[in-house]
Design an enzyme around this catalytic site. Structure first.
Site, PDB file in Angstrom:
ATOM      1  NE  ARG A 111     -28.324 -20.410   7.582  1.00 54.70           N
ATOM      2  CZ  ARG A 111     -28.648 -21.380   8.405  1.00 54.70           C
ATOM      3  NH1 ARG A 111     -27.796 -21.767   9.325  1.00 54.70           N
ATOM      4  NH2 ARG A 111     -29.810 -21.973   8.340  1.00 54.70           N
ATOM      5  CB  THR A 115     -20.232 -21.378   2.227  1.00 62.36           C
ATOM      6  OG1 THR A 115     -21.065 -20.200   2.259  1.00 62.36           O
ATOM      7  CG2 THR A 115     -19.697 -21.582   0.819  1.00 62.36           C
ATOM      8  CG  ASP A 207     -36.312 -20.482   7.899  1.00 62.84           C
ATOM      9  OD1 ASP A 207     -35.390 -20.745   7.112  1.00 62.84           O
ATOM     10  OD2 ASP A 207     -36.673 -19.312   8.169  1.00 62.84           O
ATOM     11  CG  ASP A 210     -39.403 -20.057   5.572  1.00 60.92           C
ATOM     12  OD1 ASP A 210     -39.415 -19.032   4.863  1.00 60.92           O
ATOM     13  OD2 ASP A 210     -38.785 -21.097   5.260  1.00 60.92           O
TER      14      ASP A 210
HETATM   15  N1  URA Z   1     -32.166 -20.056  11.332  1.00 66.14           N
HETATM   16  C1  URA Z   1     -33.423 -20.463  11.588  1.00 66.14           C
HETATM   17  O1  URA Z   1     -34.378 -19.786  11.243  1.00 66.14           O
HETATM   18  N2  URA Z   1     -33.608 -21.616  12.249  1.00 66.14           N
HETATM   19  C2  URA Z   1     -32.593 -22.392  12.645  1.00 66.14           C
HETATM   20  O2  URA Z   1     -32.826 -23.436  13.256  1.00 66.14           O
HETATM   21  C3  URA Z   1     -31.275 -21.948  12.362  1.00 66.14           C
HETATM   22  C4  URA Z   1     -31.095 -20.786  11.702  1.00 66.14           C
END
Ligand code: URA
Length: 216
Positions: A111, A115, A207, A210
């Site tokens: 991502r 953007t 995330d 992570d």
């Molecule tokens: N990707 C993630 O890992 N967590 C989010 O909250 C949104 C996208």
């Protein structure tokens, strides 16, 4: 317990108590990498059960130790699980435990932090996609941009059908994916409140990549 479809039959919330319990544990910020990964694995198995509910079967003749009978087996070419890298790997492993014969495709997307658009860096699918049903997996359907891009690429291989499985989503992600691919059913464990300005789901679980890989 039957999964909830709400007002949109294309969005299926798997609200089984086991799924909800495990999701709550995953959301907690104190859950270790190890327990997050284990829970994701277990949750993915439960989601696999739901998303494969309508898989076609055929009857074959077998012999039990006592007599001959006709019994059901899964019909058709092997399913394809398509993992959106890297967080999709977490769901993929759990789903493969339940559907061990499935073929696996990978799409590498990241991502762009400015953007929030999906940028592709890897794409590899099995052969004979035209004869296969596909389940695309990614734990978080947030902006929806990665899912839309991934499904677009998978559609170009002309599979028989495509479903999308995530753990968590939000109204924005659902709207984006539904608009771009109204034919694709979305399976999720929960629909959270909203996205924040950085494209994270609130209240969410942080995330996912992570937390799965301990890269925070
Ligand atoms: N990707 C993630 O890992 N967590 C989010 O909250 C949104 C996208």
């Amino acid at each position: 317990m039957k999964p909830q479809t709400g007002s949109d039959p294309q969005v299926i919330v798997v609200d089984h108590p086991l799924v909800q319990h495990k999701l709550t544990l995953m959301r907690k910020k104190d859950s270790s990498t190890n327990s997050f990964r284990t829970l994701l694995n277990e949750l993915a198995m439960l989601m696999a059960y739901e998303v494969t509910r309508d898989m076609p079967t055929q009857e074959i003749e077998i012999e039990t130790p006592l007599e001959t009978m006709t019994a059901k087996v899964i019909d058709g070419k092997k399913l394809v699980l398509v993992s959106i890298l890297r967080a999709g790997t977490g769901i993929l492993d759990g789903m493969l435990t339940v559907v061990p014969g499935a073929r696996v495709g990978h799409i590498g997307l990241y991502r762009d932090p400015k953007t929030l658009q999906a940028v592709e860096y890897y794409f590899k699918m099995p052969k004979d996609m035209q004869e296969r049903d596909v389940i695309v997996v990614d734990p978080m359907l947030a902006t929806g941009n990665s899912a839309v891009a991934a499904i677009e690429r998978v559609k170009a291989t002309k599979p028989k059908s495509i479903k999308f499985v995530c753990l968590l989503t939000c109204p924005e992600g659902i709207a984006t994916l539904r608009k771009a691919h109204p034919d694709v059913k979305i399976y999720t464990a929960a629909i959270d409140r909203q996205l924040n300005d950085h494209g994270y789901i609130l209240p969410g679980l942080g995330d996912a990549g992570d937390r799965i890989f301990g890269t925070q």
